[in-house]
Design a protein around this motif. Structure first.
Motif, PDB file in Angstrom:
ATOM      1  N   PHE A  41       0.827  -1.203   0.000  1.00 43.11           N
ATOM      2  CA  PHE A  41       0.000   0.000   0.000  1.00 43.11           C
ATOM      3  C   PHE A  41       0.857   1.247   0.000  1.00 43.11           C
ATOM      4  O   PHE A  41       1.893   1.293   0.675  1.00 43.11           O
ATOM      5  CB  PHE A  41      -0.881   0.036   1.264  1.00 43.11           C
ATOM      6  N   THR A  51       1.280  -5.610   4.073  1.00 43.95           N
ATOM      7  CA  THR A  51       0.478  -6.404   4.990  1.00 43.95           C
ATOM      8  C   THR A  51       0.555  -7.860   4.558  1.00 43.95           C
ATOM      9  O   THR A  51       1.090  -8.174   3.484  1.00 43.95           O
ATOM     10  CB  THR A  51      -1.002  -5.965   4.971  1.00 43.95           C
ATOM     11  N   LEU A 115      -3.637  -4.435   8.576  1.00 40.17           N
ATOM     12  CA  LEU A 115      -4.567  -3.882   7.598  1.00 40.17           C
ATOM     13  C   LEU A 115      -5.413  -2.773   8.230  1.00 40.17           C
ATOM     14  O   LEU A 115      -5.717  -1.776   7.572  1.00 40.17           O
ATOM     15  CB  LEU A 115      -5.451  -4.986   7.022  1.00 40.17           C
ATOM     16  N   ASP A 116      -5.761  -2.914   9.499  1.00 39.36           N
ATOM     17  CA  ASP A 116      -6.519  -1.858  10.190  1.00 39.36           C
ATOM     18  C   ASP A 116      -5.751  -0.547  10.197  1.00 39.36           C
ATOM     19  O   ASP A 116      -6.320   0.514   9.951  1.00 39.36           O
ATOM     20  CB  ASP A 116      -6.858  -2.271  11.622  1.00 39.36           C
ATOM     21  N   VAL A 118      -3.362   0.350   8.115  1.00 42.14           N
ATOM     22  CA  VAL A 118      -3.296   0.827   6.727  1.00 42.14           C
ATOM     23  C   VAL A 118      -4.571   1.592   6.386  1.00 42.14           C
ATOM     24  O   VAL A 118      -4.521   2.680   5.802  1.00 42.14           O
ATOM     25  CB  VAL A 118      -3.087  -0.348   5.743  1.00 42.14           C
ATOM     26  N   LYS A 119      -5.722   1.039   6.767  1.00 36.46           N
ATOM     27  CA  LYS A 119      -7.000   1.701   6.492  1.00 36.46           C
ATOM     28  C   LYS A 119      -7.097   3.028   7.227  1.00 36.46           C
ATOM     29  O   LYS A 119      -7.551   4.025   6.662  1.00 36.46           O
ATOM     30  CB  LYS A 119      -8.158   0.780   6.875  1.00 36.46           C
ATOM     31  N   GLN A 120      -6.666   3.061   8.492  1.00 35.05           N
ATOM     32  CA  GLN A 120      -6.682   4.306   9.265  1.00 35.05           C
ATOM     33  C   GLN A 120      -5.822   5.375   8.607  1.00 35.05           C
ATOM     34  O   GLN A 120      -6.147   6.564   8.651  1.00 35.05           O
ATOM     35  CB  GLN A 120      -6.185   4.067  10.694  1.00 35.05           C
ATOM     36  N   GLY A 122      -5.328   5.684   5.451  1.00 32.55           N
ATOM     37  CA  GLY A 122      -5.819   5.999   4.099  1.00 32.55           C
ATOM     38  C   GLY A 122      -4.967   5.395   3.010  1.00 32.55           C
ATOM     39  O   GLY A 122      -4.855   5.958   1.917  1.00 32.55           O
ATOM     40  N   THR A 124      -3.521   3.222  -0.056  1.00 29.48           N
ATOM     41  CA  THR A 124      -4.053   2.824  -1.363  1.00 29.48           C
ATOM     42  C   THR A 124      -3.280   1.600  -1.850  1.00 29.48           C
ATOM     43  O   THR A 124      -2.048   1.637  -1.906  1.00 29.48           O
ATOM     44  CB  THR A 124      -3.878   3.959  -2.390  1.00 29.48           C
ATOM     45  N   LEU A 125      -4.006   0.553  -2.188  1.00 32.68           N
ATOM     46  CA  LEU A 125      -3.373  -0.663  -2.695  1.00 32.68           C
ATOM     47  C   LEU A 125      -2.610  -0.359  -3.978  1.00 32.68           C
ATOM     48  O   LEU A 125      -3.128   0.301  -4.884  1.00 32.68           O
ATOM     49  CB  LEU A 125      -4.424  -1.735  -2.960  1.00 32.68           C
TER      50      LEU A 125
END
Length: 138
Positions: A41, A51, A115-116, A118-120, A122, A124-125
């Motif tokens: 990401f 991840t 992954l949590d 990474v989402k927090q 923002g 981008t894959l």
């Protein structure tokens, strides 16, 4: 015989990237283009995160004999082995690494983010699973 410390790098620690000179250049004894399986990401912070996952992530397998390397890298990656995993930015784990033809190179350390987190952030894959600072929006 001195034990080799092997670390798979996929971001700013790759040769030619911003942290390679400071952390690796004068200490690395071997560098090999390699693949680890996961998801990569772009965090839009000037560095990526990897991840767990099943896609080939492109990077380098770096080998060191300097036993202080892990401590220096742990500090850079905000990893403290005495903290619970969810309190670290990255966690250092050993995974199997492969050459570019898919042959196993054995296990090496890698820094993975949850992954949590990474989402927090923002994240981008990156579909090509190959991060470089030259692709960043300036």
């Amino acid at each position: 015989m001195t034990e080799l410390i092997r670390i798979f790098v996929y971001g700013t620690l790759k040769p030619g990237e911003s942290n390679f000179e400071q952390y690796c250049a004068n200490r690395v004894i071997a560098t090999q283009a390699a693949i680890a399986y996961g998801l990569l990401f772009d965090l839009h912070l000037g560095y990526p995160s990897m991840t767990e996952g099943d896609r080939p992530v492109y990077g380098y397998l770096l080998s060191f004999t300097d036993t202080t390397m892990l401590k220096a890298m742990d500090e850079l990656e905000d990893f403290d082995p005495s903290r619970p995993a969810d309190r670290n930015e990255y966690n250092r784990v050993q995974i199997e690494i492969f050459d570019l033809r898919g042959r196993s190179l054995g296990n090496a350390w890698v820094y993975l983010m949850s992954l949590d987190l990474v989402k927090q952030a923002g994240g981008t894959l990156l579909p090509n699973c190959n991060w470089t600072s030259r692709n960043l929006d300036v």
